[in-house]
Design an enzyme around this catalytic site. Sequence first.
Site, PDB file in Angstrom:
ATOM      1  N   ASP A   9     -85.201  14.567-103.216  1.00 41.60           N
ATOM      2  CA  ASP A   9     -83.374  13.825-102.911  1.00 41.60           C
ATOM      3  C   ASP A   9     -84.241  14.184-101.158  1.00 41.60           C
ATOM      4  O   ASP A   9     -84.668  15.202-101.484  1.00 41.60           O
ATOM      5  CB  ASP A   9     -82.331  14.685-102.830  1.00 41.60           C
ATOM      6  CG  ASP A   9     -81.544  14.332-102.844  1.00 41.60           C
ATOM      7  OD1 ASP A   9     -81.123  12.715-102.158  1.00 41.60           O
ATOM      8  OD2 ASP A   9     -80.580  14.390-101.745  1.00 41.60           O
ATOM      9  N   ASP A  32     -81.371  14.769 -98.484  1.00 43.42           N
ATOM     10  CA  ASP A  32     -80.133  15.215 -97.978  1.00 43.42           C
ATOM     11  C   ASP A  32     -79.703  16.066 -99.137  1.00 43.42           C
ATOM     12  O   ASP A  32     -79.895  17.041 -99.468  1.00 43.42           O
ATOM     13  CB  ASP A  32     -79.113  14.316 -97.830  1.00 43.42           C
ATOM     14  CG  ASP A  32     -78.823  13.283 -96.363  1.00 43.42           C
ATOM     15  OD1 ASP A  32     -79.987  13.446 -96.010  1.00 43.42           O
ATOM     16  OD2 ASP A  32     -78.527  12.472 -96.541  1.00 43.42           O
TER      17      ASP A  32
END
Length: 333
Positions: free
Chosen positions: A84, A86
């Site tokens: 991922d 963020d």
Amino acid sequence: MPERSKEARTSFIAGRFGEFPTRWGGLQDQFTRIARSPFGPTEEEVRANLAGEASAEAALALHEAEEPVAESVPRDLTAAAFFDVDNTMVQGASIVHFARGLAARKYFKTSDLVDIAWKQVKFRVSGKESSADMASGKEKALAFIAGRSTAELAELGEEIYDEIIADKIWPGTRALAQMHLDAGQQVWLVTATPVELAQVIAKRLGLTGALGTVAESRDGVFTGRLVGDILHGLGKAHAVRTLAIREGLNLKRCTAYSDSHNDVPMLSLVGTSVAINPDSDLREVAKNRGWEIRDFRTGRKAAKVGVPTALALGAAGGAAAAVLTRKREAKAG
């Protein structure tokens, strides 16, 4: 794959993206009919699946169009890592960082940036997206890119990465990605950020590529519509599964990293799941399922957990051990 000039690669990407209105438009109609069936998937699941399919297609197209890189280690053909972005790879929200750069270039008002940042703050505090916030954010983003070229967005992304995002990469997470690369594994980013911008981050970090949200385009120009939906939750999981099938990956040998409980579907797909800077819900899930936890936000960092299990097994483990040996030798010297 034969080498292409920059112009040829740009044309290739635009051509592949240009297929989306025809190919994905037909699938959207088909999926809509399926969703109407009382026994079929929900409309949300249909959009998520379509977003995942489109993301994998775009990611592979962009990856194939990049200049080939000489491989310095033997390839592990069936294992990969999925990160991922963020608050996992990048401190804060990448879309906010990109928005800051665009606001500085007068592409939109500072008030729009404040609105985007505020919605991100609400999300980080609550851990849950508001459907109204998501709809509003999606509408503004699509209005911004409508009529612009995919090449322009990528160029802006490269400039803004160098100005803002480069200094916001978590060193600990970057080191984990490098361990997978040193083991000969593919390393992919998986994010709701537009795939063109996500690809910039992946390229700058020397990763394999990026799975991101796909906006529809014709002849390399954005139409202002999404293919499916924002790549999120179930969409991320479907994108990872689709890419794994096309690349011949064994998901049991793969590793996934995230900070958010929204990514539990993706984390649950793979053999090794690692919570990075986890929100409270993901931390609880990780403890219950025995997933590794790494927190680079505090002094605790990763001292209480070891190297991800996937890198401690087989050839991957051998590659990681070789890296550690080189570091010891360098220190000794």
